[in-house]
Motif scaffolding. Structure first.
Motif, PDB file in Angstrom:
ATOM      1  N   ILE A 102     -21.320  -1.472  22.032  1.00 33.34           N
ATOM      2  CA  ILE A 102     -20.651  -2.748  21.779  1.00 33.34           C
ATOM      3  C   ILE A 102     -20.991  -3.128  20.343  1.00 33.34           C
ATOM      4  O   ILE A 102     -22.085  -3.627  20.063  1.00 33.34           O
ATOM      5  N   ALA A 103     -20.062  -2.840  19.445  1.00 31.39           N
ATOM      6  CA  ALA A 103     -20.253  -3.174  18.029  1.00 31.39           C
ATOM      7  C   ALA A 103     -19.811  -4.619  17.829  1.00 31.39           C
ATOM      8  O   ALA A 103     -18.693  -4.991  18.173  1.00 31.39           O
ATOM      9  N   ILE A 104     -20.707  -5.424  17.290  1.00 33.47           N
ATOM     10  CA  ILE A 104     -20.449  -6.845  17.097  1.00 33.47           C
ATOM     11  C   ILE A 104     -20.282  -7.115  15.602  1.00 33.47           C
ATOM     12  O   ILE A 104     -21.108  -6.699  14.783  1.00 33.47           O
ATOM     13  N   HIS A 105     -19.193  -7.812  15.291  1.00 34.29           N
ATOM     14  CA  HIS A 105     -18.869  -8.135  13.893  1.00 34.29           C
ATOM     15  C   HIS A 105     -18.657  -9.636  13.747  1.00 34.29           C
ATOM     16  O   HIS A 105     -18.270 -10.320  14.691  1.00 34.29           O
ATOM     17  N   ARG A 106     -18.883 -10.109  12.552  1.00 36.64           N
ATOM     18  CA  ARG A 106     -18.568 -11.493  12.215  1.00 36.64           C
ATOM     19  C   ARG A 106     -17.051 -11.664  12.155  1.00 36.64           C
ATOM     20  O   ARG A 106     -16.304 -10.682  12.136  1.00 36.64           O
ATOM     21  N   GLU A 107     -16.630 -12.888  12.008  1.00 36.74           N
ATOM     22  CA  GLU A 107     -15.215 -13.199  11.861  1.00 36.74           C
ATOM     23  C   GLU A 107     -14.611 -12.489  10.641  1.00 36.74           C
ATOM     24  O   GLU A 107     -13.453 -12.080  10.663  1.00 36.74           O
ATOM     25  N   ASP A 108     -15.419 -12.282   9.590  1.00 38.71           N
ATOM     26  CA  ASP A 108     -14.931 -11.616   8.380  1.00 38.71           C
ATOM     27  C   ASP A 108     -15.063 -10.089   8.441  1.00 38.71           C
ATOM     28  O   ASP A 108     -14.940  -9.404   7.435  1.00 38.71           O
ATOM     29  N   ASP A 109     -15.332  -9.548   9.631  1.00 41.12           N
ATOM     30  CA  ASP A 109     -15.468  -8.110   9.904  1.00 41.12           C
ATOM     31  C   ASP A 109     -16.788  -7.497   9.454  1.00 41.12           C
ATOM     32  O   ASP A 109     -16.987  -6.292   9.597  1.00 41.12           O
ATOM     33  N   THR A 110     -17.709  -8.260   8.921  1.00 38.96           N
ATOM     34  CA  THR A 110     -19.025  -7.750   8.568  1.00 38.96           C
ATOM     35  C   THR A 110     -19.772  -7.369   9.846  1.00 38.96           C
ATOM     36  O   THR A 110     -19.853  -8.163  10.785  1.00 38.96           O
ATOM     37  N   HIS A 111     -20.307  -6.163   9.875  1.00 39.59           N
ATOM     38  CA  HIS A 111     -21.025  -5.685  11.056  1.00 39.59           C
ATOM     39  C   HIS A 111     -22.353  -6.426  11.216  1.00 39.59           C
ATOM     40  O   HIS A 111     -23.110  -6.559  10.259  1.00 39.59           O
ATOM     41  N   LEU A 112     -22.613  -6.900  12.423  1.00 38.63           N
ATOM     42  CA  LEU A 112     -23.881  -7.569  12.720  1.00 38.63           C
ATOM     43  C   LEU A 112     -24.853  -6.609  13.404  1.00 38.63           C
ATOM     44  O   LEU A 112     -25.993  -6.456  12.976  1.00 38.63           O
ATOM     45  N   GLU A 113     -24.401  -5.981  14.486  1.00 35.88           N
ATOM     46  CA  GLU A 113     -25.248  -5.050  15.219  1.00 35.88           C
ATOM     47  C   GLU A 113     -24.419  -4.336  16.268  1.00 35.88           C
ATOM     48  O   GLU A 113     -23.297  -4.723  16.550  1.00 35.88           O
TER      49      GLU A 113
END
Length: 160
Positions: free
Chosen positions: A67-78
């Motif tokens: 489960i790849a989680i990204h910010r609203e701006d598509d920056t990868h979080l974890e």
């Protein structure tokens, strides 16, 4: 400001080898319903305090769910990785009951359709609870979000 919800979801299409029109419809509905209403709150505190909304990508590789989680701006979080061993049986059972359900809605009596649908919902609900349990301490999700995510996990497991 906190906004603990998913605003976009994608599936790793390389994982999906084939899907019927019925499964494709299930996928579309699950994604639509998920975006319309969900609760998704990663439990890790990010250094800048980011708390949603999120974009996620689901993928299966070597028997594990990513489960790849990204910010609203598509920056990868974890990316969270879950072993899928405990999901093998629920996925298999869900596919079997869905096949029965699709056949029933085409040519069975309303009573038979209702019986099969109740069994399908039961399997789906149990799998959603299992997903919530497996994500405990990592990602807080509500029951409806877990149900829709389980549907999408099943789509990723279609082989032929």
């Amino acid at each position: 400001m906190s906004d603990p919800r998913i605003i976009a979801v994608t599936l790793d299409e390389r994982t999906i080898l084939w899907r019927s029109a019925d499964i494709e419809q299930e996928r579309r509905i699950a994604i639509f319903d998920l975006i319309e209403g969900n609760y998704f709150a990663p439990q890790k505190a990010y250094p800048d305090g980011y708390a949603g909304p999120y974009k996620i990508e689901l993928a299966v590789e070597e028997g594990r769910l990513g489960i790849a989680i990204h910010r609203e701006d598509d920056t990868h979080l974890e990316t969270y990785v879950l072993g899928m061993g405990r999901f093998r049986r629920p996925i298999k059972d869900y596919f079997a009951i869905c096949d029965s359900y699709y056949q029933a809605i085409r040519n069975a009596t309303p009573d038979h359709i209702e019986t099969v649908d109740m069994a399908r919902r039961g399997i789906h609900n149990d799998a959603a609870e299992l997903l919530k349990e497996r994500l405990e301490g990592k990602i807080d999700i509500d029951f409806d979000t877990a149900r829709r995510l389980f549907t999408l996990i099943c789509v990723l497991h279609i082989k032929s």
